[in-house]
Design a protein around this motif. Structure first.
Motif, PDB file in Angstrom:
ATOM      1  N   PHE A 169       0.829  -1.194   0.000  1.00  0.00           N
ATOM      2  CA  PHE A 169       0.000   0.000   0.000  1.00  0.00           C
ATOM      3  C   PHE A 169       0.871   1.255   0.000  1.00  0.00           C
ATOM      4  O   PHE A 169       1.938   1.291   0.632  1.00  0.00           O
ATOM      5  N   THR A 170       0.409   2.273  -0.698  1.00  0.00           N
ATOM      6  CA  THR A 170       1.141   3.535  -0.795  1.00  0.00           C
ATOM      7  C   THR A 170       0.205   4.688  -0.453  1.00  0.00           C
ATOM      8  O   THR A 170      -0.978   4.497  -0.155  1.00  0.00           O
ATOM      9  N   GLY A 171       0.763   5.884  -0.521  1.00  0.00           N
ATOM     10  CA  GLY A 171      -0.046   7.066  -0.275  1.00  0.00           C
ATOM     11  C   GLY A 171      -0.250   7.334   1.200  1.00  0.00           C
ATOM     12  O   GLY A 171       0.414   6.766   2.064  1.00  0.00           O
ATOM     13  N   LYS A 172      -1.174   8.218   1.480  1.00  0.00           N
ATOM     14  CA  LYS A 172      -1.439   8.625   2.855  1.00  0.00           C
ATOM     15  C   LYS A 172      -2.589   7.813   3.448  1.00  0.00           C
ATOM     16  O   LYS A 172      -3.371   7.193   2.746  1.00  0.00           O
ATOM     17  N   ILE A 173      -2.658   7.831   4.755  1.00  0.00           N
ATOM     18  CA  ILE A 173      -3.778   7.205   5.449  1.00  0.00           C
ATOM     19  C   ILE A 173      -4.998   8.101   5.261  1.00  0.00           C
ATOM     20  O   ILE A 173      -4.946   9.289   5.576  1.00  0.00           O
ATOM     21  N   PRO A 174      -6.095   7.562   4.738  1.00  0.00           N
ATOM     22  CA  PRO A 174      -7.255   8.419   4.508  1.00  0.00           C
ATOM     23  C   PRO A 174      -7.835   8.938   5.824  1.00  0.00           C
ATOM     24  O   PRO A 174      -8.101   8.153   6.737  1.00  0.00           O
ATOM     25  N   PRO A 175      -8.025  10.233   5.937  1.00  0.00           N
ATOM     26  CA  PRO A 175      -8.571  10.774   7.190  1.00  0.00           C
ATOM     27  C   PRO A 175      -9.973  10.255   7.474  1.00  0.00           C
ATOM     28  O   PRO A 175     -10.415  10.260   8.627  1.00  0.00           O
ATOM     29  N   GLU A 176     -10.685   9.776   6.434  1.00  0.00           N
ATOM     30  CA  GLU A 176     -12.033   9.250   6.647  1.00  0.00           C
ATOM     31  C   GLU A 176     -12.056   8.058   7.594  1.00  0.00           C
ATOM     32  O   GLU A 176     -13.108   7.728   8.164  1.00  0.00           O
TER      33      GLU A 176
END
Length: 623
Positions: free
Chosen positions: A279-286
């Motif tokens: 997994f890449t990217g940021k942790i979704p704030p949702e």
């Protein structure tokens, strides 16, 4: 009247035929069970009671009382429960003749054969459990025709081949467990029809392909455990439709892309395992909207950016920035692990102690600075704290060892200074304490011996002084002790080697002295664990010198005796002849006085003098 009599006779005849037919069927089932037994290996004789009755004609239903056999109200075999009986061999094809069988459990045995294909003919089955065996080959097809089938458990076997596609027709299924075998291929598309399915377990196989988007149609799902496979691609956003989902395990695979924000829609979601993927990217704030979430493990991925959440298991990523100040706002967090990242800044000074159910706090191997907040000691649930490998400084909170359930406290490789809080009597559960590689000083508290469950104590590479507390040798569970690289003085306690559980001890590079006690584990200790103490000797080290400190004192007395005698002798020789006659009587008196003094001194020293007293003689002088 004759018509009624004829009808009555016909009914009696049919009844007799029916009874005889039923008895015949019962006898056939009894025979079927005996044939099933004949193909089994039963080393514990669990099925010893499965025997043909002596009067078969009158005991056709006797098998209903056999071990592991239950019959329905009509006397037909309804349940076969042979779990945990150490059985092996083969499951006979004759099992298909038990037409009323609704429950079959042969789990936790030693079967290493294949299941018979005829198993798929048991269309009355509601529950089948063949788990915890070593079954091989493909799983039988046909069970999809069992309209009442609610549970299939084939976990922990050696099945291979594809998952049975026809199970998608068993629309009453609530639990499907194929974990821990060698199934290949993808998840059958037919599974999208299992609208009553609550539990789906496929983990630990060799499944490939993508997670089908149709999984979002299984609205009853509460638990999904399909990790430890070779799934690839993204998590389908349709997973956000599973409003009843509580447990999601997709760990260890080749999943990639970003974590779907739709997970935040799942209000009942409590546990999420996504570790060891790509997994890449940021942790979704949702994700913060998943208000029931208490455990989230995203470790060992390529996630970056700051932490937007309060519920985290994020070790070994590329996270940066500080821990959020909101971390302690009454979160349902049980486990916080953000170790081995690049987090910086201070630990939020207020709030950690107010997390109501926080059990593990893992902040190791980051760039955190400042100090451990004092209010952490307010926590009654914390059992594991690891802040090692940071740049924390100042002293340890005075009451940190008073956390009632604290079992492990690791704070090595920081810049802590000052003394250890002397509160060990308040930590009855402590089993591991690692404060190594800091700047701690002062004495090692005697109260540490009150930690009756302490197994590992590591205080090496600090600035501790004073003596080793004698009470340490009485600690009942202490197995590993490292006090090396400090400034400890004095002797090793005499009964140190006889500590009841001690297996490893390192006292090297201190200022210890005296003989090494010759008892217990100290008789076989590695000499390298004692080096760097110039005053230690004996035991596994070179023997102590024969000249003790007492003998050195006596040697000094002997030297004094020699010097005193030399001075007296020179005084006599150098005395002039004219003064000698006047001095002679006084000298003789002094000599006898000295002689008496030296004699007493000699007796006290209990040593031979370096010279011998002789009778005094007059000395003649010539001009």
């Amino acid at each position: 009247m004759q018509t009624l009599l004829l009808f009555f006779n016909i009914c009696i005849a049919f009844s007799l035929v029916f009874v005889e037919g039923v008895q015949s069927v019962h006898y056939e089932e009894l025979s079927t069970l005996l044939m099933i037994k004949s193909s089994l290996i039963d080393p514990s004789n669990q099925l010893e009671g499965w025997k043909m009755p002596s009067n078969a004609a009158g005991n056709q239903s006797l098998h209903c009382n056999w071990t592991g056999v239950w019959c329905n109200s009509e006397g037909f075999v309804d349940r076969l429960h042979l779990s945990g009986m150490n059985l092996s061999g083969n499951v006979s094809d004759h099992i298909q003749e038990l037409r009323s069988l609704s429950f079959l459990n042969i789990s936790c045995n030693m079967f290493d054969s294949s299941l018979p294909k005829s198993l798929g003919s048991l269309t009355s089955l509601k529950t089948i459990d063949v788990s915890q065996n070593n079954f091989i080959g493909s799983f039988p097809t046909g069970l999809g025709m069992a309209s009442g089938l609610t549970s299939v458990n084939a976990s922990s076997n050696n099945f291979s081949g594809y998952l049975p596609d026809d199970l998608g027709n068993a629309t009453s299924l609530e639990s499907l467990d194929f974990r821990g075998s060698f199934f290949v291929g993808s998840i059958p598309s037919s599974f999208k029809h299992l609208h009553k399915l609550k539990f789906l377990g496929l983990s630990g196989n060799n499944l490939t392909g993508r997670i089908p988007r149709e999984i979002g149609q299984l609205a009853s799902l509460e638990t999904i455990i399909i990790g430890y496979n070779e799934f690839e691609g993204e998590i389908p956003s349709e997973i956000g439709n599973l409003t009843n989902l509580q447990y999601l395990d997709l760990a260890v695979g080749s999943l990639s892309g970003q974590i779907p924000a739709e997970l935040g829609k799942l209000k009942q979601l409590e546990t999420v395992y996504l570790y060891k993927n790509n997994f890449t990217g940021k942790i979704p704030p949702e994700l913060g909207n998943a208000t029931s979430l208490v455990f989230l493990d995203l470790s060992d991925n390529q996630i970056s950016g700051e932490i937007p959440l309060e519920v985290l298991e994020l070790w070994k990523n590329f996270l940066t920035g500080p821990l959020p100040e909101s971390l302690g706002q009454n979160s349902p967090l049980q486990w916080l692990d953000v170790s081995s990242n690049s987090l910086s800044g201070e630990i939020p000074p207020v709030g950690l102690g107010s997390l109501p159910i926080l059990q593990r706090l893992e902040l190791a191997n980051n760039n955190l600075t400042g100090q451990i907040p004092d209010d952490i000691a307010l926590s009654t649930s914390l059992s594991f704290i690891d802040v090692s490998g940071n740049h924390l400084e100042s002293s340890l909170p005075y009451s940190i060892l008073s956390i009632p359930n604290l079992q492990i406290f690791m704070a090595s490789n920081n810049n802590f200074e000052g003394q250890i809080p002397d509160q060990f009597q308040d930590c009855p559960s402590l089993s591991l304490l690692d404060l190594s590689s800091n700047r701690l000083s002062g004495k090692i508290p005697e109260s540490i011996a009150s930690c009756e469950k302490l197994v590992n104590l590591n205080l090496q590479n600090n600035q501790f002084a004073g003596e080793i507390p004698k009470a340490i040798s009485t600690m009942p569970t202490l197995a590993m002790l490292d006090l090396s690289n400090n400034s400890l003085v004095g002797r090793i306690p005499a009964n140190f080697g006889t500590s009841p559980a001690l297996e490893m001890v390192n006292l090297s590079f201190n200022k210890l002295e005296g003989p090494v006690p010759s008892n217990g584990m100290l008789t076989t200790i590695n000499p390298n664990d004692l080096i760097g103490n110039a005053g230690l000797c004996g035991g596994v080290l070179p023997p102590c010198s024969t000249t003790s400190s007492a003998s050195k004192q006596h040697e000094n007395l002997r030297i004094k005796h020699v010097i005193m005698g030399f001075i007296i002798g020179v005084s006599i020789i150098l005395t002039s002849r004219d003064g000698f006659l006047h001095w002679e009587d006084g000298c003789i008196k002094r000599w006898y006085l000295y002689n008496s003094f030296f004699y007493d001194w000699h007796n006290k020293s209990n040593k031979e003098w370096p010279w011998t007293l002789v009778a005094f003689q007059r000395i003649s002088f010539h001009q």
